[in-house]
Design a protein around this motif. Structure first.
Motif, mmCIF file in Angstrom:
data_model
loop_
_atom_site.group_PDB
_atom_site.id
_atom_site.type_symbol
_atom_site.label_atom_id
_atom_site.label_comp_id
_atom_site.label_asym_id
_atom_site.label_seq_id
_atom_site.Cartn_x
_atom_site.Cartn_y
_atom_site.Cartn_z
ATOM 1 N N LEU A 24 0.813 -1.214 0.000
ATOM 2 C CA LEU A 24 0.000 0.000 0.000
ATOM 3 C C LEU A 24 0.848 1.266 0.000
ATOM 4 O O LEU A 24 0.550 2.231 -0.704
ATOM 5 C CB LEU A 24 -0.943 -0.012 1.202
ATOM 6 N N PHE A 25 1.903 1.285 0.793
ATOM 7 C CA PHE A 25 2.779 2.461 0.813
ATOM 8 C C PHE A 25 3.446 2.667 -0.542
ATOM 9 O O PHE A 25 3.653 3.806 -0.977
ATOM 10 C CB PHE A 25 3.843 2.320 1.889
ATOM 11 N N SER A 26 3.802 1.570 -1.202
ATOM 12 C CA SER A 26 4.461 1.684 -2.502
ATOM 13 C C SER A 26 3.535 2.271 -3.559
ATOM 14 O O SER A 26 3.966 3.024 -4.428
ATOM 15 C CB SER A 26 4.958 0.308 -2.961
ATOM 16 N N LYS A 32 -1.789 8.797 2.085
ATOM 17 C CA LYS A 32 -3.079 8.282 1.607
ATOM 18 C C LYS A 32 -3.410 6.890 2.137
ATOM 19 O O LYS A 32 -4.498 6.371 1.863
ATOM 20 C CB LYS A 32 -3.095 8.274 0.081
ATOM 21 N N THR A 33 -2.490 6.283 2.855
ATOM 22 C CA THR A 33 -2.732 4.959 3.422
ATOM 23 C C THR A 33 -3.140 5.104 4.884
ATOM 24 O O THR A 33 -2.427 5.725 5.668
ATOM 25 C CB THR A 33 -1.472 4.075 3.333
ATOM 26 N N SER A 34 -4.289 4.534 5.233
ATOM 27 C CA SER A 34 -4.785 4.619 6.606
ATOM 28 C C SER A 34 -4.553 3.299 7.346
ATOM 29 O O SER A 34 -4.259 2.269 6.736
ATOM 30 C CB SER A 34 -6.280 4.935 6.599
ATOM 31 N N LEU A 62 10.172 1.009 9.567
ATOM 32 C CA LEU A 62 10.762 -0.327 9.641
ATOM 33 C C LEU A 62 10.977 -0.920 8.253
ATOM 34 O O LEU A 62 11.994 -1.575 7.996
ATOM 35 C CB LEU A 62 9.865 -1.254 10.468
ATOM 36 N N LEU A 63 10.043 -0.671 7.342
ATOM 37 C CA LEU A 63 10.208 -1.150 5.967
ATOM 38 C C LEU A 63 11.365 -0.431 5.271
ATOM 39 O O LEU A 63 12.139 -1.052 4.530
ATOM 40 C CB LEU A 63 8.911 -0.940 5.182
ATOM 41 N N LEU A 64 11.493 0.865 5.512
ATOM 42 C CA LEU A 64 12.621 1.609 4.964
ATOM 43 C C LEU A 64 13.936 1.047 5.472
ATOM 44 O O LEU A 64 14.899 0.896 4.713
ATOM 45 C CB LEU A 64 12.527 3.086 5.356
ATOM 46 N N LEU A 105 9.718 2.631 -1.755
ATOM 47 C CA LEU A 105 9.590 3.427 -0.536
ATOM 48 C C LEU A 105 10.727 4.437 -0.415
ATOM 49 O O LEU A 105 10.501 5.585 -0.031
ATOM 50 C CB LEU A 105 9.551 2.528 0.697
ATOM 51 N N ILE A 106 11.943 4.008 -0.723
ATOM 52 C CA ILE A 106 13.074 4.929 -0.670
ATOM 53 C C ILE A 106 12.933 5.990 -1.755
ATOM 54 O O ILE A 106 13.193 7.177 -1.527
ATOM 55 C CB ILE A 106 14.405 4.171 -0.814
#
Length: 204
Positions: A24-26, A32-34, A62-64, A105-106
Motif C-alpha cells: 500500500l505504501f508503494s 493516503k494509506t490509513s 521499519l520497511l525503509l 519506498l526509498i
C-alpha cells in the motif's frame, strides 16, 4: 497482546501487516494509506494493529530500514569482493544509485513530501538510531582502507558520506539534469568521488 495469539500467530500477523504496508505504501504513499487500509489488506481487526505497531509511520520506517540494510549490505559485499580501485568503487556506487529505482519506498522518500510527514510522527529515539546507522556511511570500510594506506587518510569520513548523499539526491533532479545525460552525469560524479578518495586514483 490479545490472549488468543501464540508466538507463531503473532509473527504471522506482524508479517501480514508488513507485507500489506509495503504494497500500500508503494502504490498509495504514506499520507493516503490509513490504518484501516493496512488492517483490511492484512485481514485483521483494526484495533489489533496497535498491539503490533505504534503507528503507520513506525511500520513505514521499519520497511525503509529493511530496504536500506539490504542496499548497504549489497554495497559492502560488492566492495569487499572486488579489488579496490577507483573504477570499481565508482561502478559500485553508480549501480547502487541506479538500483534505488527498484525500491519504491526509498524513491518516494526522496521524491515526495513523505520524508517531512514521516519525521514529524516518528519517536525521537528511532530518528536518532537511524542517523547513527546512515545507509551511506561506509565508515568501517573507509577506516580499514585508511589503515592499509589505500585511501586518503586525511579525508573526513563525514565528507565522503555527504558526497555520496549528494550523489543519491541526484535522483530527485533527474529531469532538471536532463534525462538524456543523467546516467553519464551520475557516472562522471561517481568517478570524481572515487578519484578524490583513493590515493593515486588519477593514475589508476
Amino acid at each position: 497482546m490479545p490472549r488468543g495469539f501464540n508466538a507463531n500467530e503473532k509473527e504471522f500477523i506482524r508479517d501480514k501487516l508488513l507485507s500489506a504496508a509495503r504494497e500500500l505504501f508503494s502504490s498509495l504513499g504514506l499520507k493516503k494509506t490509513s490504518i484501516k487500509d493496512l488492517t483490511g489488506k492484512a485481514g485483521i481487526a483494526q484495533g489489533t494493529f496497535y498491539n503490533f505497531f505504534e503507528s503507520k509511520e513506525v511500520i513505514y520506517f521499519l520497511l525503509l530500514e529493511q530496504d536500506e540494510k539490504e542496499i548497504k549490505q549489497n554495497v559492502i559485499n560488492k566492495l569487499m569482493s572486488k579489488e579496490i580501485t577507483p573504477s570499481n568503487f565508482a561502478n559500485v556506487i553508480y549501480t547502487t544509485v541506479k538500483q534505488i529505482e527498484n525500491y519504491p519506498l526509498i524513491r518516494r522518500l526522496y521524491t515526495t513530501e513523505e520524508y517531512e510527514l514521516l519525521v514529524r510522527k516518528l519517536p525521537n529515539e528511532l530518528l536518532k538510531e537511524h542517523s547513527e546507522n546512515d545507509i551511506l556511511s561506509l565508515n568501517p570500510l573507509l577506516d580499514q582502507w585508511k589503515n592499509k594506506g589505500e585511501v586518503d587518510a586525511n579525508l573526513s569520513n563525514e565528507v565522503v558520506t555527504s558526497a555520496l548523499r549528494a550523489l543519491f539526491l541526484m535522483t530527485i533532479h533527474k529531469r532538471e539534469i536532463g534525462e538524456d545525460v543523467y546516467d553519464q552525469s551520475l557516472q562522471f560524479l561517481a568517478e570524481g568521488i572515487a578519484l578524490r578518495l583513493f590515493k593515486g586514483g588519477e593514475n589508476t
